[in-house]
Every structure is written in structure tokens, then in C-alpha cells.
Design a protein around this motif. Structure first.
Motif, PDB file in Angstrom:
ATOM      1  N   THR A 230      -3.748  57.241  12.569  1.00  0.00           N
ATOM      2  CA  THR A 230      -3.883  58.227  11.500  1.00  0.00           C
ATOM      3  C   THR A 230      -2.511  58.739  11.066  1.00  0.00           C
ATOM      4  O   THR A 230      -2.194  58.772   9.877  1.00  0.00           O
ATOM      5  N   TYR A 231      -1.688  59.118  12.032  1.00  0.00           N
ATOM      6  CA  TYR A 231      -0.361  59.646  11.716  1.00  0.00           C
ATOM      7  C   TYR A 231       0.514  58.587  11.048  1.00  0.00           C
ATOM      8  O   TYR A 231       1.242  58.892  10.104  1.00  0.00           O
ATOM      9  N   ALA A 232       0.432  57.362  11.517  1.00  0.00           N
ATOM     10  CA  ALA A 232       1.243  56.291  10.920  1.00  0.00           C
ATOM     11  C   ALA A 232       0.855  56.076   9.460  1.00  0.00           C
ATOM     12  O   ALA A 232       1.720  55.914   8.600  1.00  0.00           O
ATOM     13  N   MET A 233      -0.444  56.087   9.176  1.00  0.00           N
ATOM     14  CA  MET A 233      -0.899  55.914   7.803  1.00  0.00           C
ATOM     15  C   MET A 233      -0.440  57.076   6.937  1.00  0.00           C
ATOM     16  O   MET A 233       0.016  56.899   5.813  1.00  0.00           O
ATOM     17  N   LEU A 234      -0.493  58.291   7.464  1.00  0.00           N
ATOM     18  CA  LEU A 234      -0.127  59.478   6.684  1.00  0.00           C
ATOM     19  C   LEU A 234       1.374  59.618   6.462  1.00  0.00           C
ATOM     20  O   LEU A 234       1.793  60.251   5.492  1.00  0.00           O
ATOM     21  N   ARG A 235       2.178  59.036   7.315  1.00  0.00           N
ATOM     22  CA  ARG A 235       3.636  59.154   7.147  1.00  0.00           C
ATOM     23  C   ARG A 235       4.118  58.516   5.849  1.00  0.00           C
ATOM     24  O   ARG A 235       5.152  58.902   5.315  1.00  0.00           O
ATOM     25  N   ALA A 236       3.370  57.573   5.315  1.00  0.00           N
ATOM     26  CA  ALA A 236       3.733  56.965   4.030  1.00  0.00           C
ATOM     27  C   ALA A 236       3.676  57.990   2.902  1.00  0.00           C
ATOM     28  O   ALA A 236       4.254  57.772   1.844  1.00  0.00           O
ATOM     29  N   TYR A 237       3.009  59.113   3.145  1.00  0.00           N
ATOM     30  CA  TYR A 237       2.946  60.187   2.161  1.00  0.00           C
ATOM     31  C   TYR A 237       4.054  61.224   2.383  1.00  0.00           C
ATOM     32  O   TYR A 237       4.004  62.315   1.811  1.00  0.00           O
ATOM     33  N   ASP A 238       5.025  60.892   3.203  1.00  0.00           N
ATOM     34  CA  ASP A 238       6.164  61.771   3.498  1.00  0.00           C
ATOM     35  C   ASP A 238       5.727  63.125   4.050  1.00  0.00           C
ATOM     36  O   ASP A 238       6.285  64.165   3.696  1.00  0.00           O
ATOM     37  N   LEU A 239       4.752  63.115   4.918  1.00  0.00           N
ATOM     38  CA  LEU A 239       4.290  64.334   5.564  1.00  0.00           C
ATOM     39  C   LEU A 239       4.878  64.439   6.962  1.00  0.00           C
ATOM     40  O   LEU A 239       5.048  63.438   7.645  1.00  0.00           O
ATOM     41  N   ASP A 240       5.201  65.646   7.350  1.00  0.00           N
ATOM     42  CA  ASP A 240       5.598  65.901   8.728  1.00  0.00           C
ATOM     43  C   ASP A 240       4.743  67.063   9.230  1.00  0.00           C
ATOM     44  O   ASP A 240       3.876  67.564   8.516  1.00  0.00           O
ATOM     45  N   GLU A 241       4.961  67.475  10.463  1.00  0.00           N
ATOM     46  CA  GLU A 241       4.157  68.566  11.020  1.00  0.00           C
ATOM     47  C   GLU A 241       4.506  69.884  10.353  1.00  0.00           C
ATOM     48  O   GLU A 241       5.651  70.088   9.995  1.00  0.00           O
ATOM     49  N   PRO A 242       3.580  70.752  10.157  1.00  0.00           N
ATOM     50  CA  PRO A 242       2.172  70.706  10.560  1.00  0.00           C
ATOM     51  C   PRO A 242       1.279  69.989   9.547  1.00  0.00           C
ATOM     52  O   PRO A 242       0.071  69.879   9.735  1.00  0.00           O
ATOM     53  N   HIS A 243       1.888  69.472   8.483  1.00  0.00           N
ATOM     54  CA  HIS A 243       1.117  68.837   7.411  1.00  0.00           C
ATOM     55  C   HIS A 243       0.403  67.570   7.866  1.00  0.00           C
ATOM     56  O   HIS A 243      -0.698  67.276   7.382  1.00  0.00           O
ATOM     57  N   LEU A 244       1.021  66.823   8.801  1.00  0.00           N
ATOM     58  CA  LEU A 244       0.348  65.627   9.313  1.00  0.00           C
ATOM     59  C   LEU A 244      -0.979  65.991   9.967  1.00  0.00           C
ATOM     60  O   LEU A 244      -2.006  65.350   9.715  1.00  0.00           O
ATOM     61  N   THR A 245      -0.953  67.007  10.797  1.00  0.00           N
ATOM     62  CA  THR A 245      -2.181  67.431  11.472  1.00  0.00           C
ATOM     63  C   THR A 245      -3.205  67.928  10.465  1.00  0.00           C
ATOM     64  O   THR A 245      -4.389  67.570  10.531  1.00  0.00           O
ATOM     65  N   ASP A 246      -2.762  68.754   9.510  1.00  0.00           N
ATOM     66  CA  ASP A 246      -3.691  69.285   8.507  1.00  0.00           C
ATOM     67  C   ASP A 246      -4.314  68.164   7.677  1.00  0.00           C
ATOM     68  O   ASP A 246      -5.526  68.152   7.434  1.00  0.00           O
ATOM     69  N   ALA A 247      -3.497  67.216   7.239  1.00  0.00           N
ATOM     70  CA  ALA A 247      -4.006  66.102   6.431  1.00  0.00           C
ATOM     71  C   ALA A 247      -4.935  65.214   7.262  1.00  0.00           C
ATOM     72  O   ALA A 247      -5.974  64.754   6.765  1.00  0.00           O
ATOM     73  N   GLY A 248      -4.584  64.970   8.503  1.00  0.00           N
ATOM     74  CA  GLY A 248      -5.446  64.182   9.384  1.00  0.00           C
ATOM     75  C   GLY A 248      -6.808  64.833   9.565  1.00  0.00           C
ATOM     76  O   GLY A 248      -7.847  64.169   9.541  1.00  0.00           O
ATOM     77  N   ARG A 249      -6.810  66.153   9.731  1.00  0.00           N
ATOM     78  CA  ARG A 249      -8.074  66.876   9.872  1.00  0.00           C
ATOM     79  C   ARG A 249      -8.898  66.811   8.586  1.00  0.00           C
ATOM     80  O   ARG A 249     -10.120  66.686   8.628  1.00  0.00           O
ATOM     81  N   LEU A 250      -8.223  66.925   7.443  1.00  0.00           N
ATOM     82  CA  LEU A 250      -8.937  66.820   6.175  1.00  0.00           C
ATOM     83  C   LEU A 250      -9.587  65.450   6.030  1.00  0.00           C
ATOM     84  O   LEU A 250     -10.768  65.346   5.669  1.00  0.00           O
ATOM     85  N   LEU A 251      -8.821  64.382   6.317  1.00  0.00           N
ATOM     86  CA  LEU A 251      -9.383  63.038   6.184  1.00  0.00           C
ATOM     87  C   LEU A 251     -10.558  62.839   7.128  1.00  0.00           C
ATOM     88  O   LEU A 251     -11.618  62.349   6.720  1.00  0.00           O
ATOM     89  N   ARG A 252     -10.378  63.221   8.380  1.00  0.00           N
ATOM     90  CA  ARG A 252     -11.462  63.018   9.353  1.00  0.00           C
ATOM     91  C   ARG A 252     -12.711  63.780   8.938  1.00  0.00           C
ATOM     92  O   ARG A 252     -13.823  63.242   8.990  1.00  0.00           O
ATOM     93  N   SER A 253     -12.551  65.035   8.527  1.00  0.00           N
ATOM     94  CA  SER A 253     -13.735  65.812   8.152  1.00  0.00           C
ATOM     95  C   SER A 253     -14.384  65.258   6.884  1.00  0.00           C
ATOM     96  O   SER A 253     -15.621  65.244   6.771  1.00  0.00           O
ATOM     97  N   THR A 254     -13.596  64.767   5.953  1.00  0.00           N
ATOM     98  CA  THR A 254     -14.154  64.172   4.735  1.00  0.00           C
ATOM     99  C   THR A 254     -14.897  62.880   5.054  1.00  0.00           C
ATOM    100  O   THR A 254     -16.038  62.683   4.631  1.00  0.00           O
ATOM    101  N   PHE A 255     -14.242  61.995   5.807  1.00  0.00           N
ATOM    102  CA  PHE A 255     -14.888  60.722   6.152  1.00  0.00           C
ATOM    103  C   PHE A 255     -16.160  60.972   6.956  1.00  0.00           C
ATOM    104  O   PHE A 255     -17.209  60.383   6.687  1.00  0.00           O
ATOM    105  N   HIS A 256     -16.063  61.847   7.957  1.00  0.00           N
ATOM    106  CA  HIS A 256     -17.221  62.116   8.813  1.00  0.00           C
ATOM    107  C   HIS A 256     -18.357  62.752   8.012  1.00  0.00           C
ATOM    108  O   HIS A 256     -19.518  62.345   8.133  1.00  0.00           O
ATOM    109  N   GLY A 257     -18.029  63.721   7.195  1.00  0.00           N
ATOM    110  CA  GLY A 257     -19.067  64.368   6.398  1.00  0.00           C
ATOM    111  C   GLY A 257     -19.766  63.389   5.476  1.00  0.00           C
ATOM    112  O   GLY A 257     -20.999  63.386   5.353  1.00  0.00           O
TER     113      GLY A 257
END
Length: 192
Positions: A125-152
């Protein structure tokens, strides 16, 4: 003495298959034993109890999800990687609803931390998101958004929650376009 042919891996795989057939919440040691034509006691050489069996299915599913996502995103970045990641996630959930339910089951944090599959899922997840030039805490926030969207989305899809005439896949693709746009314009993201 352990019954010939039974191993912890075979018992776990049988429990995962059973989860896909009858639902993860309905998997019991007795049900798995019946699938092998043995008594419950024959399985206790391979699994400690129901909690251990379900934990094993959860870890198996985490490994399968990681393998599918890794294969899908290999050599891709940005939107292409995020879309491949999402499609692999969704395809797994739809093909293996019981395993997917197991994958969503919270594990003891110490068990999850020792699991190579769980660590690999986070790393992917983090490797995929790094292409969007995100670092912490944005990586965690974006990862949570993706997981909750996909899961929902897949949970609603699995439960027949989309009754509108618009094709479900078209809505999925539109949602992925929206997520890509949001990731490109993430609030607080480092400036170029």
C-alpha cells in the motif's frame, strides 16, 4: 497420533474453502473435521482450537491478498498501480467472500506484526501511494481512505447493496478515477 494426510496447512486450506462456501463466521472445528470425514479430535494435532484455526485462515487470506496485489501492481505506478491494486483487492473479495471476511478480522497486534503477509500488505500500500509524493502522516491517512473505500464498496457489492440500474463496474471505475484525483491533490501534500 495425527491422522495420515492431515497437516496444519491442509486443515487451514479446508477451513478457508469452507469459509468461502458457508461464511467465515460459520466455520467451526467440527465442520472442518466433517469435511475430512474425521472426528474433531483428529484436528487438534494440527490446530489448538477454533481461535487458532480462524487466525490461520486470516493469515492465509492476508498472504493470498498480498500475492494478488503484488502481481497486479508489478511494474506499474500512479493511477495504473492504484487501479490494479484496487481491482485485485475487489476481485479477491468477490471470488473468496469467506476468506475476505477472515482477512478483515482484527488480529492481535503482536500476531499481525509477526505476520509477513500483513507487513507485506502495508508495504504494498505504501509503495503504491509513494508515487503520489505522499509522506507521513499522509501515507497513513491515504492508505486508510483507500482501504475503507475498497472495503465498503466490496462489502456493499457482496451483500447486494447496489440496486440502481447503473452497472456496478462503471461506478467502481468512476470511484477509482475520483480517488486518483484526490491522491494527486491530497491536502497538505509536499509541494513540487
Amino acid at each position: 497420533m495425527a491422522r495420515a494426510g492431515l497437516t496444519a496447512e491442509r486443515v487451514t486450506e479446508a477451513a478457508a474453502d469452507l469459509a468461502d462456501a458457508i461464511g467465515f463466521e460459520n466455520v467451526t472445528v467440527s465442520a472442518v473435521a466433517r469435511s475430512f470425514g474425521v472426528r474433531d479430535a483428529s484436528l487438534y494435532s494440527h490446530v489448538k482450537n477454533l481461535q487458532d484455526l480462524r487466525e490461520r485462515v486470516t493469515l492465509l487470506a492476508a498472504g493470498e491478498v498480498a500475492d494478488r496485489i503484488a502481481a497486479a501492481v508489478a511494474g506499474r505506478s500512479g493511477k495504473e498501480a492504484m487501479t490494479a491494486f484496487a481491482n485485485a483487492y475487489r476481485a479477491y473479495a468477490l471470488a473468496h467472500p469467506g476468506r475476505y471476511a477472515a482477512y478483515q478480522t482484527p488480529l492481535d497486534p503482536a500476531v499481525a506484526a509477526r505476520s509477513a503477509a500483513y507487513v507485506r500488505n502495508v508495504e504494498l500500500t505504501y509503495a503504491m501511494l509513494r508515487a503520489y509524493d505522499l509522506d507521513e502522516p499522509h501515507l497513513t491517512d491515504a492508505g486508510r481512505l483507500l482501504r475503507s473505500t475498497f472495503h465498503g464498496y466490496v462489502t456493499l457489492e457482496l451483500n447486494g447493496g447496489f440496486s440502481h440500474s447503473r452497472e456496478v463496474r462503471a461506478s467502481w471505475d468512476s470511484a477509482l478515477d475520483g480517488l486518483h484525483f484526490l491522491l494527486q491533490h491530497w491536502p497538505g501534500r509536499p509541494s513540487d
